[in-house]
Design a protein around this motif. Structure first.
Motif, short mmCIF file in Angstrom:
data_model
loop_
_atom_site.label_atom_id
_atom_site.label_comp_id
_atom_site.label_asym_id
_atom_site.label_seq_id
_atom_site.Cartn_x
_atom_site.Cartn_y
_atom_site.Cartn_z
N ASN A 65 11.36 3.61 2.28
CA ASN A 65 10.05 3.02 2.02
C ASN A 65 8.96 3.66 2.86
OD1 ASN A 65 10.27 0.99 -0.07
ND2 ASN A 65 11.73 0.02 1.30
N ALA A 66 9.28 4.05 4.09
CA ALA A 66 8.29 4.73 4.93
C ALA A 66 7.96 6.12 4.38
CB ALA A 66 8.79 4.84 6.36
N ASN A 67 8.92 6.75 3.73
CA ASN A 67 8.71 8.11 3.22
C ASN A 67 8.30 8.19 1.76
OD1 ASN A 67 9.36 9.85 5.53
ND2 ASN A 67 11.31 8.79 5.44
N ILE A 68 8.45 7.09 1.02
CA ILE A 68 8.09 7.13 -0.41
C ILE A 68 7.09 6.03 -0.76
CG2 ILE A 68 8.97 6.85 -2.76
CD1 ILE A 68 11.58 8.14 -1.81
N THR A 69 7.51 4.78 -0.69
CA THR A 69 6.71 3.67 -1.20
C THR A 69 5.40 3.49 -0.43
OG1 THR A 69 8.78 2.59 -1.77
CG2 THR A 69 6.80 1.23 -1.82
N PHE A 70 5.48 3.53 0.89
CA PHE A 70 4.30 3.27 1.72
C PHE A 70 3.91 4.49 2.54
CE2 PHE A 70 6.51 -0.81 1.10
CZ PHE A 70 5.53 -1.48 0.41
N LYS A 71 4.16 5.69 2.01
CA LYS A 71 3.93 6.91 2.78
C LYS A 71 2.47 7.10 3.18
CE LYS A 71 3.62 10.01 -1.16
NZ LYS A 71 4.28 11.05 -1.90
N ARG A 72 1.55 6.59 2.39
CA ARG A 72 0.12 6.73 2.73
C ARG A 72 -0.28 5.94 3.97
NH1 ARG A 72 -3.37 6.77 -2.79
NH2 ARG A 72 -3.44 9.04 -2.86
N SER A 73 0.39 4.82 4.18
CA SER A 73 0.02 3.99 5.32
C SER A 73 1.10 3.94 6.40
CB SER A 73 -0.32 2.57 4.86
OG SER A 73 0.74 2.03 4.10
N ALA A 74 2.24 4.57 6.16
CA ALA A 74 3.31 4.60 7.17
C ALA A 74 2.99 5.68 8.19
CB ALA A 74 4.66 4.86 6.51
N LYS A 75 2.75 5.28 9.41
CA LYS A 75 2.38 6.21 10.47
C LYS A 75 3.54 6.49 11.42
CE LYS A 75 -1.98 5.91 9.19
NZ LYS A 75 -2.10 6.31 7.83
N GLY A 76 4.59 5.68 11.34
CA GLY A 76 5.70 5.85 12.27
C GLY A 76 5.33 5.41 13.67
N SER A 77 4.30 4.58 13.78
CA SER A 77 3.85 4.12 15.10
C SER A 77 4.79 3.06 15.65
CB SER A 77 2.43 3.54 14.98
OG SER A 77 2.46 2.34 14.22
N ASN A 78 4.70 2.85 16.95
CA ASN A 78 5.50 1.80 17.58
C ASN A 78 5.16 0.43 16.99
OD1 ASN A 78 6.89 3.56 19.21
ND2 ASN A 78 5.46 3.37 20.92
N ARG A 79 3.88 0.22 16.68
CA ARG A 79 3.44 -1.05 16.08
C ARG A 79 4.16 -1.27 14.75
NH1 ARG A 79 0.35 -1.86 12.07
NH2 ARG A 79 -0.62 -3.86 11.69
N GLN A 80 4.17 -0.24 13.89
CA GLN A 80 4.83 -0.38 12.60
C GLN A 80 6.34 -0.57 12.76
OE1 GLN A 80 3.60 2.97 10.18
NE2 GLN A 80 1.85 1.82 9.37
N ARG A 81 6.93 0.13 13.68
CA ARG A 81 8.38 -0.06 13.91
C ARG A 81 8.66 -1.49 14.38
NH1 ARG A 81 7.94 5.25 16.26
NH2 ARG A 81 8.80 6.74 14.79
#
Length: 153
Positions: A65-81
């Motif tokens: 989902n981080a790489n496909i579905t929400f790739k525009r808003s997935a930053k891989g930040s600590n907050r998102q994790r």
């Protein structure tokens, strides 16, 4: 931009659903493998098996989902994790409650164990999938700063 956002919602749900279908295979497959190898009716072991199966599916879910579905808003930040882990724990709670609750209800019937476990797991997956989608879309991979930035896409 509003039209693009409207189109992206159903597409995101479809993508999330396809990935969710793969996750369901991991989830229910792991549960059934554990039950096949280490059969039990013990509630605590069933809870452990369900948690292991769900966790494997969630790890797979995050990657895709981080790489496909929400790739525009997935930053891989600590907050998102952190938020992804938090939603995963909430969804795991939903999954475990539904799995054990439905299993207990179906135990009152003459359902064979394998059918009872898989029916309970199916309902648990459905409800945790819905909870997870909305938490991931609106809290985890939500781009909070996007409202203030002009988008030329």
């Amino acid at each position: 931009m509003a039209q693009q956002k409207r189109k992206r919602g159903p597409l995101q749900f479809l993508q999330f659903g396809v990935i969710g279908f793969a996750n369901a295979g991991i989830d229910i497959g792991t549960l059934n493998l554990l039950l096949l190898l280490f059969h039990t009716d013990n509630r605590m072991l069933l809870l452990l098996y369900n948690s292991i199966a769900y966790t494997l599916a969630v790890v797979n879910s995050y990657f895709w989902n981080a790489n496909i579905t929400f790739k525009r808003s997935a930053k891989g930040s600590n907050r998102q994790r952190f938020l992804f882990i938090a939603q995963g724990l909430i969804s795991l709670g939903v999954s475990n409650l539904v799995f054990l609750g439905v299993n207990d209800l179906l135990e009152l019937t003459a359902f064979p164990n394998w059918l009872r476990y898989n029916t309970a797991k199916g309902l648990a997956m459905l409800l945790s999938f819905l909870a997870s989608f909305f938490m991931v879309k609106y809290f985890v991979f939500r781009d909070f700063g996007k409202k203030h930035i002009k988008n030329n896409d």
